[in-house]
Design a protein around this motif. Sequence first.
Motif, mmCIF file in Angstrom:
data_model
loop_
_atom_site.group_PDB
_atom_site.id
_atom_site.type_symbol
_atom_site.label_atom_id
_atom_site.label_comp_id
_atom_site.label_asym_id
_atom_site.label_seq_id
_atom_site.Cartn_x
_atom_site.Cartn_y
_atom_site.Cartn_z
ATOM 1 N N GLY A 69 0.798 -1.220 0.000
ATOM 2 C CA GLY A 69 0.000 0.000 0.000
ATOM 3 C C GLY A 69 0.828 1.265 0.000
ATOM 4 O O GLY A 69 0.326 2.334 0.324
ATOM 5 N N ARG A 70 2.100 1.150 -0.392
ATOM 6 C CA ARG A 70 2.965 2.337 -0.353
ATOM 7 C C ARG A 70 2.566 3.382 -1.387
ATOM 8 O O ARG A 70 2.973 4.534 -1.275
ATOM 9 C CB ARG A 70 4.428 1.937 -0.555
ATOM 10 N N ASN A 71 1.788 2.977 -2.391
ATOM 11 C CA ASN A 71 1.305 3.944 -3.385
ATOM 12 C C ASN A 71 -0.113 4.421 -3.067
ATOM 13 O O ASN A 71 -0.728 5.128 -3.867
ATOM 14 C CB ASN A 71 1.333 3.317 -4.781
ATOM 15 N N ARG A 72 -0.613 4.049 -1.888
ATOM 16 C CA ARG A 72 -1.965 4.436 -1.499
ATOM 17 C C ARG A 72 -2.003 5.054 -0.106
ATOM 18 O O ARG A 72 -2.955 4.891 0.637
ATOM 19 C CB ARG A 72 -2.902 3.227 -1.561
ATOM 20 N N GLY A 73 -0.934 5.743 0.239
ATOM 21 C CA GLY A 73 -0.927 6.483 1.495
ATOM 22 C C GLY A 73 -0.200 5.828 2.650
ATOM 23 O O GLY A 73 0.112 6.496 3.633
ATOM 24 N N ARG A 74 0.058 4.547 2.557
ATOM 25 C CA ARG A 74 0.768 3.877 3.646
ATOM 26 C C ARG A 74 2.270 3.862 3.385
ATOM 27 O O ARG A 74 2.728 4.112 2.283
ATOM 28 C CB ARG A 74 0.284 2.428 3.783
ATOM 29 N N GLY A 75 3.012 3.515 4.426
ATOM 30 C CA GLY A 75 4.437 3.257 4.241
ATOM 31 C C GLY A 75 5.311 4.465 3.997
ATOM 32 O O GLY A 75 6.377 4.348 3.392
ATOM 33 N N HIS A 76 4.894 5.652 4.487
ATOM 34 C CA HIS A 76 5.746 6.840 4.365
ATOM 35 C C HIS A 76 6.820 6.755 5.447
ATOM 36 O O HIS A 76 6.511 6.649 6.632
ATOM 37 C CB HIS A 76 4.909 8.107 4.542
ATOM 38 N N VAL A 77 8.089 6.766 5.044
ATOM 39 C CA VAL A 77 9.183 6.565 5.992
ATOM 40 C C VAL A 77 10.267 7.623 5.802
ATOM 41 O O VAL A 77 10.338 8.308 4.777
ATOM 42 C CB VAL A 77 9.813 5.162 5.827
ATOM 43 N N GLN A 78 11.102 7.726 6.810
ATOM 44 C CA GLN A 78 12.303 8.567 6.740
ATOM 45 C C GLN A 78 13.502 7.680 7.043
ATOM 46 O O GLN A 78 13.558 7.041 8.098
ATOM 47 C CB GLN A 78 12.226 9.703 7.760
ATOM 48 N N CYS A 79 14.455 7.623 6.118
ATOM 49 C CA CYS A 79 15.607 6.733 6.262
ATOM 50 C C CYS A 79 16.899 7.533 6.416
ATOM 51 O O CYS A 79 17.098 8.543 5.736
ATOM 52 C CB CYS A 79 15.724 5.807 5.052
ATOM 53 N N THR A 80 17.753 7.069 7.301
ATOM 54 C CA THR A 80 19.068 7.680 7.498
ATOM 55 C C THR A 80 20.114 6.573 7.601
ATOM 56 O O THR A 80 19.821 5.460 8.056
ATOM 57 C CB THR A 80 19.115 8.550 8.772
#
Length: 240
Positions: free
Chosen positions: A205-216
């Motif tokens: 579902g990353r293209n439907r609003g889920r899975g927004h992350v910040q990577c470092t």
Amino acid sequence: MSSYTLKIKLLSDTTFGRGDGVAGLVDQEVEHDRYGFPYLRGRTLKGLLSEECDNLVAVIPHENQRKHWRKVADELFGKPGSTLDNQAIMHSGDACLPTDLRSAIAAQLDEESEKKRENSKYQPTLTNTDILESLTTIRRQTAIDPENGASAERSLRSARVILRELPFESKLLFARKLNEESEEDKDILALLVVGTLALRRMGSGRNRGRGHVQCTLWDIQKNSEITQKFCYIERFGKGI
């Protein structure tokens, strides 16, 4: 051998799907271990990083620079049909919750299991189901019939999601020691840095609003964040 840590912060609810559901509960279950801790498989994470790097390399306008960075990407992630001589130098571990948290709770769960084995009537105060439910919730959605605006029949689906703000960490292990003074290794780190920063979505579902992350990306031995070093971003940017 060099190692770095990729830190992932969930900015929205996320589903690290395992490809199936639980009958009568959810249509899409998250990947989790025997203690109930959700995680993302290392192979999946490596594929996401590789995809982002491929996208960045593909937009480089200069052919010679594009070929150069393509070669760097092949060394970093490997390529189909690779042999022992040209396999990927980087191996990605599973992205898990912080080790100290998992170790403390796992020890308690093991203790509860031991008491249960000794006394079948013992009721555990903490179970792996409790852990999973404390870190996740269930989201439901349905399709809308375009003709009448009502919910389409038999379209209700449920998916378990990992709660936002949770931190995950993955160890990135390299087959050889990286020398930050070497031009070749600087290119490898530069590509890995920009790929890490570009990775903003993951999971089902990353293209439907889920899975927004910040990577470092971190060098744990030096306790420093590699993604904050502008020199690596600038090095890759010279090819654009």
